[in-house]
Design a protein around this motif. Structure first.
Motif, PDB file in Angstrom:
ATOM      1  N   GLY A  16       0.672  -0.905   0.052  1.00 20.43           N
ATOM      2  CA  GLY A  16      -0.118  -0.040   0.004  1.00 20.43           C
ATOM      3  C   GLY A  16       0.944   1.446  -0.080  1.00 20.43           C
ATOM      4  O   GLY A  16       0.465   2.242  -0.304  1.00 20.43           O
ATOM      5  N   ARG A  63       0.017   2.580 -12.012  1.00 15.87           N
ATOM      6  CA  ARG A  63       0.691   3.067 -10.795  1.00 15.87           C
ATOM      7  C   ARG A  63       2.159   3.067 -10.973  1.00 15.87           C
ATOM      8  O   ARG A  63       2.996   3.351  -9.867  1.00 15.87           O
ATOM      9  CB  ARG A  63      -0.085   1.981  -9.595  1.00 15.87           C
ATOM     10  CG  ARG A  63       0.255   0.722  -9.631  1.00 15.87           C
ATOM     11  CD  ARG A  63      -0.532  -0.095  -8.792  1.00 15.87           C
ATOM     12  NE  ARG A  63      -0.180  -1.456  -9.153  1.00 15.87           N
ATOM     13  CZ  ARG A  63       0.908  -2.411  -8.377  1.00 15.87           C
ATOM     14  NH1 ARG A  63       1.750  -1.334  -7.603  1.00 15.87           N
ATOM     15  NH2 ARG A  63       1.027  -3.402  -8.604  1.00 15.87           N
ATOM     16  N   ASN A  79       2.953   3.346  -6.804  1.00 15.28           N
ATOM     17  CA  ASN A  79       2.161   3.666  -5.982  1.00 15.28           C
ATOM     18  C   ASN A  79       1.459   2.354  -5.417  1.00 15.28           C
ATOM     19  O   ASN A  79       1.266   1.467  -6.242  1.00 15.28           O
ATOM     20  CB  ASN A  79       0.995   4.756  -6.430  1.00 15.28           C
ATOM     21  CG  ASN A  79       1.648   6.050  -6.796  1.00 15.28           C
ATOM     22  OD1 ASN A  79       2.650   6.448  -6.055  1.00 15.28           O
ATOM     23  ND2 ASN A  79       1.544   6.757  -7.769  1.00 15.28           N
ATOM     24  N   ALA A  80       0.749   2.468  -4.471  1.00 16.68           N
ATOM     25  CA  ALA A  80      -0.143   1.511  -3.958  1.00 16.68           C
ATOM     26  C   ALA A  80       0.568   0.163  -4.027  1.00 16.68           C
ATOM     27  O   ALA A  80       0.153  -1.019  -4.962  1.00 16.68           O
ATOM     28  CB  ALA A  80      -1.362   1.452  -4.804  1.00 16.68           C
TER      29      ALA A  80
END
Lengths: 113, 115
Positions: A16, A63, A79-80
């Motif tokens: 995350g 991402r 990301n994430a």
């Protein structure tokens, strides 16, 4: 020639979170590519930047993003983070001639827990 | 579709033996480039050789030699009189003329050379 250097060499992140990996390309090389190498696999193309613009992308979700700077440095941002993002991330730089081989860095080993 | 296949996952030999690493590729392009890279435990990919699709001449560099055969879409790599320092993972890769920003790598062959 100064070679291709990547930082950090190792990184542990939590699922995350976001991560930024850095690459300093070989002097004079205005093309940089990023590859993901999962354990026991060959490197897979993420994307390439030429003169600070993305000009090619592999099968990776949005991402995964990047930046290239005028001083031949570049970044890979993820990301994430997911567990499957755990891999060796390789940066490679190249000159503009079509049949140049790339010069690869030693990579950043990312572990997502 | 573009694809590089290295069927040998791992090979073990004793020092001074000869060893051949196989590479088979698929591409629809008539102009392409084939590469071999060595990856030691430190992780970086070390460039060994680049061949153009229109040049089928075999090449020898010291203990290394490469056999390129378009008829069988193969680009095999032979190490003569192997040494412990040759232990590494070796990757074969394909790069196409009109998509030159992208390498297609095989899954690699791990070579163990024992003293």
């Amino acid at each position: 020639e100064t070679g291709v250097t990547q930082s950090p060499t190792h990184l542990i992140k939590t699922r995350g979170q976001q991560v930024t990996l850095r690459c300093s390309s070989q002097s004079g090389h205005n093309t940089v590519s990023w590859y993901q190498q999962a354990l026991g696999q060959g490197p897979q193309f993420i994307f390439q930047y030429y003169r600070e613009e993305e000009n090619g992308r592999g099968n990776f979700p949005p991402r995964f993003s990047g930046l290239q700077f005028p001083n031949y440095s570049s970044e890979l941002n993820v990301n994430a983070l997911e567990l499957d993002d755990s891999a060796l991330y390789l940066c490679a730089s190249s000159g503009t001639e079509l049949n140049y081989g790339y010069t690869f860095g030693s990579g950043t080993r990312l572990t997502v827990v | 579709a573009q694809k590089v296949t290295q069927a040998q996952t791992e090979i073990s030999v004793v020092e001074k033996e000869d060893v051949t690493l196989d590479c088979v590729y698929e591409t629809r392009d008539t102009t392409y480039y084939l590469f071999w890279y060595k990856q030691p435990p430190s992780g970086e990919l070390v460039f060994l050789i680049r061949r153009n699709s229109f040049d089928e001449q075999n090449e020898i560099s010291g203990r290394y030699s490469w056999n390129f055969q378009k008829s069988t879409s193969s680009f095999n790599f032979t190490i003569t009189a192997s040494q412990v320092v040759d232990s590494a993972v070796y990757f074969c890769a394909l790069r196409e003329k009109y998509n030159f920003n992208k390498f297609y790598f095989g899954s690699g062959t791990k070579l163990n050379v024992k003293p």
